[in-house]
Scaffold this motif. Structure first.
Motif, PDB file in Angstrom:
ATOM      1  N   ALA A  50      -1.343  -0.134  -9.856  1.00 16.29           N
ATOM      2  CA  ALA A  50      -0.628  -1.385 -10.127  1.00 16.29           C
ATOM      3  C   ALA A  50      -1.607  -2.549 -10.081  1.00 16.29           C
ATOM      4  CB  ALA A  50       0.471  -1.572  -9.084  1.00 16.29           C
ATOM      5  N   GLU A  51      -1.189  -3.658 -10.627  1.00 11.96           N
ATOM      6  CA  GLU A  51      -2.003  -4.867 -10.637  1.00 11.96           C
ATOM      7  C   GLU A  51      -2.354  -5.262  -9.196  1.00 11.96           C
ATOM      8  OE1 GLU A  51      -4.036  -7.425 -12.939  1.00 11.96           O
ATOM      9  OE2 GLU A  51      -2.804  -5.841 -13.731  1.00 11.96           O
ATOM     10  N   ALA A  52      -3.609  -5.581  -8.964  1.00  9.89           N
ATOM     11  CA  ALA A  52      -4.073  -5.955  -7.626  1.00  9.89           C
ATOM     12  C   ALA A  52      -3.616  -7.372  -7.298  1.00  9.89           C
ATOM     13  CB  ALA A  52      -5.586  -5.871  -7.553  1.00  9.89           C
ATOM     14  N   SER A  53      -3.331  -7.592  -6.010  1.00  9.87           N
ATOM     15  CA  SER A  53      -2.983  -8.936  -5.552  1.00  9.87           C
ATOM     16  C   SER A  53      -4.246  -9.799  -5.584  1.00  9.87           C
ATOM     17  CB  SER A  53      -2.425  -8.882  -4.134  1.00  9.87           C
ATOM     18  OG  SER A  53      -3.456  -8.553  -3.213  1.00  9.87           O
ATOM     19  N   PRO A  54      -4.087 -11.128  -5.570  1.00 14.89           N
ATOM     20  CA  PRO A  54      -5.280 -11.993  -5.545  1.00 14.89           C
ATOM     21  C   PRO A  54      -6.185 -11.686  -4.343  1.00 14.89           C
ATOM     22  CG  PRO A  54      -3.326 -13.293  -6.043  1.00 14.89           C
ATOM     23  CD  PRO A  54      -2.854 -11.911  -5.682  1.00 14.89           C
ATOM     24  N   GLY A  55      -5.576 -11.415  -3.195  1.00 19.21           N
ATOM     25  CA  GLY A  55      -6.365 -11.097  -2.002  1.00 19.21           C
ATOM     26  C   GLY A  55      -7.114  -9.786  -2.143  1.00 19.21           C
ATOM     27  N   GLN A  56      -6.463  -8.795  -2.735  1.00 16.13           N
ATOM     28  CA  GLN A  56      -7.111  -7.493  -2.936  1.00 16.13           C
ATOM     29  C   GLN A  56      -8.257  -7.633  -3.937  1.00 16.13           C
ATOM     30  OE1 GLN A  56      -4.468  -4.419  -4.336  1.00 16.13           O
ATOM     31  NE2 GLN A  56      -5.964  -2.812  -3.983  1.00 16.13           N
ATOM     32  N   ASP A  81      -7.164  -0.191  10.318  1.00 13.57           N
ATOM     33  CA  ASP A  81      -7.547  -0.459  11.712  1.00 13.57           C
ATOM     34  C   ASP A  81      -7.678  -1.961  11.960  1.00 13.57           C
ATOM     35  OD1 ASP A  81      -7.554   2.237  12.311  1.00 13.57           O
ATOM     36  OD2 ASP A  81      -9.735   2.452  12.158  1.00 13.57           O
ATOM     37  N   ILE A  82      -8.233  -2.664  10.982  1.00 15.41           N
ATOM     38  CA  ILE A  82      -8.365  -4.116  11.109  1.00 15.41           C
ATOM     39  C   ILE A  82      -6.979  -4.752  11.154  1.00 15.41           C
ATOM     40  CG2 ILE A  82      -9.183  -6.228   9.976  1.00 15.41           C
ATOM     41  CD1 ILE A  82     -11.449  -4.447   8.735  1.00 15.41           C
ATOM     42  N   ALA A  83      -6.096  -4.309  10.247  1.00 18.27           N
ATOM     43  CA  ALA A  83      -4.735  -4.850  10.202  1.00 18.27           C
ATOM     44  C   ALA A  83      -3.996  -4.595  11.510  1.00 18.27           C
ATOM     45  CB  ALA A  83      -3.969  -4.242   9.030  1.00 18.27           C
ATOM     46  N   GLU A  88      -0.773  -9.357  15.048  1.00 20.11           N
ATOM     47  CA  GLU A  88      -0.100 -10.580  15.504  1.00 20.11           C
ATOM     48  C   GLU A  88      -1.106 -11.710  15.725  1.00 20.11           C
ATOM     49  OE1 GLU A  88       3.236 -10.734  15.629  1.00 20.11           O
ATOM     50  OE2 GLU A  88       3.277  -8.637  14.974  1.00 20.11           O
ATOM     51  N   ASN A  89      -2.243 -11.626  15.030  1.00 17.10           N
ATOM     52  CA  ASN A  89      -3.315 -12.577  15.282  1.00 17.10           C
ATOM     53  C   ASN A  89      -4.024 -12.970  13.981  1.00 17.10           C
ATOM     54  OD1 ASN A  89      -5.278 -14.126  16.494  1.00 17.10           O
ATOM     55  ND2 ASN A  89      -6.349 -12.418  17.450  1.00 17.10           N
ATOM     56  N   MET A 133      -7.040 -13.259   1.064  1.00 16.37           N
ATOM     57  CA  MET A 133      -7.751 -12.055   1.492  1.00 16.37           C
ATOM     58  C   MET A 133      -7.210 -11.548   2.831  1.00 16.37           C
ATOM     59  SD  MET A 133     -11.828 -11.337   2.142  1.00 16.37           S
ATOM     60  CE  MET A 133     -12.334 -11.802   0.509  1.00 16.37           C
ATOM     61  N   VAL A 134      -6.995 -12.461   3.761  1.00 15.51           N
ATOM     62  CA  VAL A 134      -6.459 -12.076   5.074  1.00 15.51           C
ATOM     63  C   VAL A 134      -5.059 -11.489   4.917  1.00 15.51           C
ATOM     64  CG1 VAL A 134      -5.667 -13.005   7.288  1.00 15.51           C
ATOM     65  CG2 VAL A 134      -7.932 -13.614   6.423  1.00 15.51           C
ATOM     66  N   ASN A 135      -4.237 -12.081   4.061  1.00 15.99           N
ATOM     67  CA  ASN A 135      -2.889 -11.531   3.828  1.00 15.99           C
ATOM     68  C   ASN A 135      -2.973 -10.115   3.274  1.00 15.99           C
ATOM     69  OD1 ASN A 135      -1.536 -13.788   4.764  1.00 15.99           O
ATOM     70  ND2 ASN A 135      -1.383 -14.719   2.739  1.00 15.99           N
ATOM     71  N   TYR A 136      -3.932  -9.869   2.364  1.00 12.24           N
ATOM     72  CA  TYR A 136      -4.117  -8.517   1.848  1.00 12.24           C
ATOM     73  C   TYR A 136      -4.504  -7.555   2.974  1.00 12.24           C
ATOM     74  CZ  TYR A 136      -6.496  -4.448   0.053  1.00 12.24           C
ATOM     75  OH  TYR A 136      -6.906  -3.164  -0.141  1.00 12.24           O
ATOM     76  N   ILE A 137      -5.458  -7.939   3.795  1.00 17.04           N
ATOM     77  CA  ILE A 137      -5.894  -7.061   4.882  1.00 17.04           C
ATOM     78  C   ILE A 137      -4.735  -6.770   5.829  1.00 17.04           C
ATOM     79  CG2 ILE A 137      -7.377  -6.940   6.940  1.00 17.04           C
ATOM     80  CD1 ILE A 137      -9.429  -8.663   5.317  1.00 17.04           C
ATOM     81  N   LEU A 138      -3.999  -7.798   6.208  1.00 15.19           N
ATOM     82  CA  LEU A 138      -2.915  -7.625   7.170  1.00 15.19           C
ATOM     83  C   LEU A 138      -1.718  -6.877   6.579  1.00 15.19           C
ATOM     84  CD1 LEU A 138      -3.015 -11.066   9.009  1.00 15.19           C
ATOM     85  CD2 LEU A 138      -3.919  -8.862   9.795  1.00 15.19           C
ATOM     86  N   SER A 139      -1.652  -6.794   5.247  1.00 19.87           N
ATOM     87  CA  SER A 139      -0.543  -6.067   4.626  1.00 19.87           C
ATOM     88  C   SER A 139      -0.748  -4.547   4.683  1.00 19.87           C
ATOM     89  CB  SER A 139      -0.372  -6.510   3.170  1.00 19.87           C
ATOM     90  OG  SER A 139      -1.417  -6.009   2.363  1.00 19.87           O
ATOM     91  N   ALA A 140      -1.943  -4.104   4.992  1.00 16.26           N
ATOM     92  CA  ALA A 140      -2.233  -2.661   5.063  1.00 16.26           C
ATOM     93  C   ALA A 140      -1.532  -2.084   6.291  1.00 16.26           C
ATOM     94  CB  ALA A 140      -3.730  -2.421   5.138  1.00 16.26           C
TER      95      ALA A 140
END
Length: 141
Positions: A50-56, A81-83, A88-89, A133-140
């Motif tokens: 699927a189309e990648a998000s801007p953060g991805q 692991d990062i997510a 909550e941070n 980018m942070v939203n993408y990481i935290l969405s994992a």
């Protein structure tokens, strides 16, 4: 003393290989991927992803994928692991990527040393791109 020298040599080798990988991904042309995707669509074949998000997209374009895979540790911890560590941070992850905080995922000094030069890339991002980018990481999950 000999074991100490071997340990240091292993770490130096690890850092050198990691930097070569990072530079290879960071310096690769994103147009190759775009052209391949365009040719696939032109042939009438739908892309499997699927189309990648801007953060991805930023995550890939800035070379983060050279060290951080979605599900497994490569040079650095996995995205999942990062997510989990920053669940909550969000402000803590943003602070780390701006060079204003310490990593909380992995305390290995060698990995931190490899990540240190990359902080300049994330630190230079405009606030909206860093947030994406942070939203993408935290969405994992």
């Amino acid at each position: 003393m000999k074991q100490f020298k071997i340990s240091i040599m292993k770490r130096i080798t690890f850092i050198a290989i990691s930097l070569v990988l990072i530079m290879g991904v960071s310096c690769s042309s994103p147009n190759k991927e775009k052209n391949a995707a365009t040719k696939t669509v032109e042939k009438g074949i739908e892309p499997a992803v699927a189309e990648a998000s801007p953060g991805q997209k930023l995550y890939a374009d800035k070379g983060c994928v050279a060290c951080h895979l979605l599900n497994s540790k490569l040079v650095g911890p996995s995205i999942k692991d990062i997510a989990a560590a920053y669940a909550e941070n969000k402000s803590g992850l943003i602070a780390f990527l701006k060079g204003e905080g310490k990593p909380i995922v992995d305390s290995d000094p060698v990995q931190a040393a490899v990540m240190h030069p990359q902080i300049a890339i994330t630190k230079a991002l405009p606030a909206n791109e860093l947030d994406a980018m942070v939203n993408y990481i935290l969405s994992a999950k």
